[in-house]
Design a protein around this motif. Structure first.
Motif, short mmCIF file in Angstrom:
data_model
loop_
_atom_site.label_atom_id
_atom_site.label_comp_id
_atom_site.label_asym_id
_atom_site.label_seq_id
_atom_site.Cartn_x
_atom_site.Cartn_y
_atom_site.Cartn_z
N GLU A 179 -18.85 6.07 -30.65
CA GLU A 179 -19.97 5.53 -31.42
C GLU A 179 -20.60 6.60 -32.29
O GLU A 179 -20.96 6.36 -33.45
N GLU A 180 -20.73 7.79 -31.74
CA GLU A 180 -21.29 8.92 -32.48
C GLU A 180 -20.45 9.21 -33.73
O GLU A 180 -20.98 9.42 -34.83
N CYS A 181 -19.13 9.22 -33.57
CA CYS A 181 -18.24 9.51 -34.70
C CYS A 181 -18.30 8.40 -35.75
O CYS A 181 -18.27 8.67 -36.96
N LEU A 182 -18.38 7.16 -35.31
CA LEU A 182 -18.45 6.04 -36.25
C LEU A 182 -19.74 6.11 -37.07
O LEU A 182 -19.75 5.76 -38.26
N CYS A 183 -20.82 6.57 -36.44
CA CYS A 183 -22.08 6.73 -37.18
C CYS A 183 -22.01 7.89 -38.16
O CYS A 183 -22.57 7.83 -39.26
N GLU A 184 -21.30 8.94 -37.77
CA GLU A 184 -21.19 10.12 -38.64
C GLU A 184 -20.34 9.84 -39.88
O GLU A 184 -20.58 10.41 -40.94
N ARG A 185 -19.35 8.97 -39.73
CA ARG A 185 -18.41 8.70 -40.83
C ARG A 185 -18.47 7.22 -41.20
O ARG A 185 -17.73 6.41 -40.66
N PRO A 186 -19.34 6.85 -42.11
CA PRO A 186 -19.39 5.45 -42.54
C PRO A 186 -18.01 5.02 -43.07
O PRO A 186 -17.35 5.76 -43.80
N GLY A 187 -17.58 3.86 -42.65
CA GLY A 187 -16.27 3.36 -43.07
C GLY A 187 -15.16 3.67 -42.10
O GLY A 187 -14.06 3.10 -42.20
N ILE A 191 -10.03 13.50 -31.96
CA ILE A 191 -9.18 12.35 -32.29
C ILE A 191 -9.82 11.51 -33.39
O ILE A 191 -9.17 11.14 -34.38
N CYS A 192 -11.09 11.20 -33.21
CA CYS A 192 -11.77 10.32 -34.18
C CYS A 192 -11.90 10.96 -35.55
O CYS A 192 -11.86 10.25 -36.57
N LEU A 193 -12.05 12.26 -35.61
CA LEU A 193 -12.32 12.94 -36.87
C LEU A 193 -11.06 13.52 -37.49
O LEU A 193 -11.12 14.45 -38.30
N GLN A 194 -9.92 12.97 -37.15
CA GLN A 194 -8.66 13.35 -37.79
C GLN A 194 -8.70 13.03 -39.29
O GLN A 194 -9.37 12.08 -39.73
N THR A 195 -7.96 13.82 -40.07
CA THR A 195 -7.85 13.50 -41.50
C THR A 195 -7.13 12.18 -41.73
O THR A 195 -7.33 11.54 -42.76
N ARG A 196 -6.28 11.79 -40.78
CA ARG A 196 -5.70 10.44 -40.76
C ARG A 196 -6.02 9.85 -39.39
O ARG A 196 -5.27 10.02 -38.44
N PRO A 197 -7.15 9.14 -39.27
CA PRO A 197 -7.57 8.67 -37.96
C PRO A 197 -6.63 7.60 -37.40
O PRO A 197 -5.96 6.88 -38.15
N VAL A 246 -6.00 19.68 -33.70
CA VAL A 246 -6.39 20.22 -35.01
C VAL A 246 -6.60 19.04 -35.95
O VAL A 246 -5.97 17.97 -35.79
N PRO A 247 -7.49 19.14 -36.94
CA PRO A 247 -7.89 17.97 -37.73
C PRO A 247 -6.76 17.25 -38.44
O PRO A 247 -6.80 16.02 -38.60
N GLU A 248 -5.73 17.97 -38.86
CA GLU A 248 -4.65 17.34 -39.62
C GLU A 248 -3.45 16.96 -38.76
O GLU A 248 -2.38 16.63 -39.28
N ARG A 249 -3.60 16.97 -37.44
CA ARG A 249 -2.45 16.73 -36.57
C ARG A 249 -1.75 15.40 -36.88
O ARG A 249 -0.54 15.35 -37.13
N LEU A 250 -2.49 14.30 -36.82
CA LEU A 250 -1.86 13.00 -37.04
C LEU A 250 -1.34 12.88 -38.47
O LEU A 250 -0.27 12.30 -38.69
N GLU A 251 -2.07 13.40 -39.42
CA GLU A 251 -1.61 13.33 -40.81
C GLU A 251 -0.23 13.99 -40.95
O GLU A 251 0.67 13.44 -41.58
N ARG A 252 -0.07 15.15 -40.35
CA ARG A 252 1.20 15.87 -40.46
C ARG A 252 2.33 15.14 -39.75
O ARG A 252 3.45 15.02 -40.27
N LEU A 253 2.06 14.64 -38.55
CA LEU A 253 3.12 13.99 -37.79
C LEU A 253 3.49 12.63 -38.38
O LEU A 253 4.68 12.28 -38.47
N VAL A 254 2.50 11.85 -38.78
CA VAL A 254 2.79 10.55 -39.39
C VAL A 254 3.58 10.74 -40.68
O VAL A 254 4.52 9.99 -40.97
N ALA A 255 3.22 11.75 -41.46
CA ALA A 255 3.96 12.02 -42.70
C ALA A 255 5.43 12.32 -42.41
O ALA A 255 6.32 11.93 -43.17
N GLU A 256 5.68 12.99 -41.30
CA GLU A 256 7.07 13.30 -40.93
C GLU A 256 7.82 12.03 -40.54
O GLU A 256 8.99 11.83 -40.90
#
Length: 342
Positions: A64-72, A34-40, A114-124
């Motif tokens: 917390e682990e994901c937030l540290c891995e991805r600054p911003g 969830i955290c590492l989605q292309t559109r979080p 899958v990493p692009e799940r939210l990106e695909r659904l939100v785009a729709e």
């Protein structure tokens, strides 16, 4: 309306309603996906139903682990812990009520997106502003995440005709027959909340949201497999295609309270749709009439005599009305009513 929801009136934001119960074995993988989605998402609302394990702590540490891995990366985690279990339907209701995003994605604790799940659904949703709910297919995997060689739609026998009707805006007709919407694959617009809340405990939350929404709003199916739907033996609701012999055993099994429960569910749905129609939702008279026909059919099935021979003529007469096809599995329902025990 919450400040978050009000501020998202222009751009679509996503809240994830994640429900947990003794899920420490799998929740880390799901939270990472969830955290590492292309559109979080903007937030995860975790509602824990009186777990006795460390799943909440694992979820916190994973965010917390994901937030540290991805600054911003900015994802808020909101945790609600139930001292006494609400069970699945009311736990999801609690999570959904706490969500502030424009879109709400339902999440089980033991899957992986899958990493692009939210990106695909939100785009729709952005492309089709009339949409109020989307659900998708899923890949079936085992406890270790290895593919089982099938999909969710194959397991529940979704037909090409059902998909065509979903795409054509006839979702209510599909869902009156049977549910094909699985919550773990579902994202819906918060504009539905006043119509679908509260969730009746007689219904499963995903079926309820989709069916109520389909009565007055546009919902659709994405045929892509956008999550790994884990089958591990401890699922509260799983997916597996019945073998031929299993179908035969079901046809010969006792009906128990199945038809009584289905009739009650249809009655509750009618009550809710009449309420939302009075509140100004565009629920048509034709939609309500279809549902009344469903109730007539389910009540008929509750009243079938114990003797199989005595059922034959009533079932044939009911079949001629077309209600087995409109409100059930057609010939399969006829066969089951002819042969099931009482």
């Amino acid at each position: 309306m919450s400040e978050v929801a009000a501020s998202s009136a222009g751009a679509l934001t996503v809240s994830v309603a994640l429900c947990t119960y003794n899920g420490e074995r799998f929740v880390r993988e799901q939270v990472r996906s969830i955290c590492l989605q292309t559109r979080p998402p903007m937030e995860i609302v975790l509602s824990d139903d009186a777990s006795r394990d460390a799943c909440v702590e694992v979820a916190r540490a994973t965010v917390e682990e994901c937030l540290c891995e991805r600054p911003g990366l900015a994802i808020a985690l909101r945790v609600i812990v139930n001292p006494v279990g609400l069970r699945v339907v009311k736990n999801f209701e609690q999570a959904v009520r706490a969500c502030g995003g424009t879109l709400i994605a339902l999440s089980d604790q033991d899957d992986a997106w899958v990493p692009e799940r939210l990106e695909r659904l939100v785009a729709e949703f952005e492309r089709r502003p009339e949409l109020r709910l989307l659900h998708s297919d899923a890949r079936l995997v085992d406890a270790q995440g290895a593919p089982l060689g099938g999909t969710l739609f194959h397991a529940i026998e979704v037909t090409a005709g059902e998909l065509e009707r979903m795409h054509a805006g006839q979702a209510f007709d599909v869902l009156l027959r049977r549910n094909i919407v699985t919550g773990a694959t579902t994202v819906f617009h918060r504009e539905l909340l006043d119509a679908v809340l509260p969730f009746p405990v007689e219904w499963v939350h995903d079926e309820w949201i989709a069916t109520v929404a389909s009565a007055f709003a546009r919902i659709d199916t994405v045929e892509a497999q956008l999550i790994d739907y884990r089958q591990h033996g401890g699922n509260q609701i799983g997916a597996r295609r019945d073998t031929f012999m299993e179908k035969v055993r079901k046809a010969l099994a006792s009906r128990g309270t199945t038809h009584v429960e289905r009739a009650r569910k249809a009655e509750l749905l009618l009550e809710r749709l009449e309420q939302v129609a009075r509140a100004g939702r565009p629920v048509t008279a034709d939609t309500l009439d279809k549902l009344r026909g469903k109730i007539v059919h389910q009540r008929f099935r509750t009243q079938l005599p114990a003797s199989r021979w005595a059922r034959v003529l009533p079932i044939l007469r009911e079949a001629r009305t077309g209600r087995y096809d409109r409100f059930g599995r057609g010939f399969r329902g006829v066969v089951r009513d002819l042969f099931e025990s009482v």
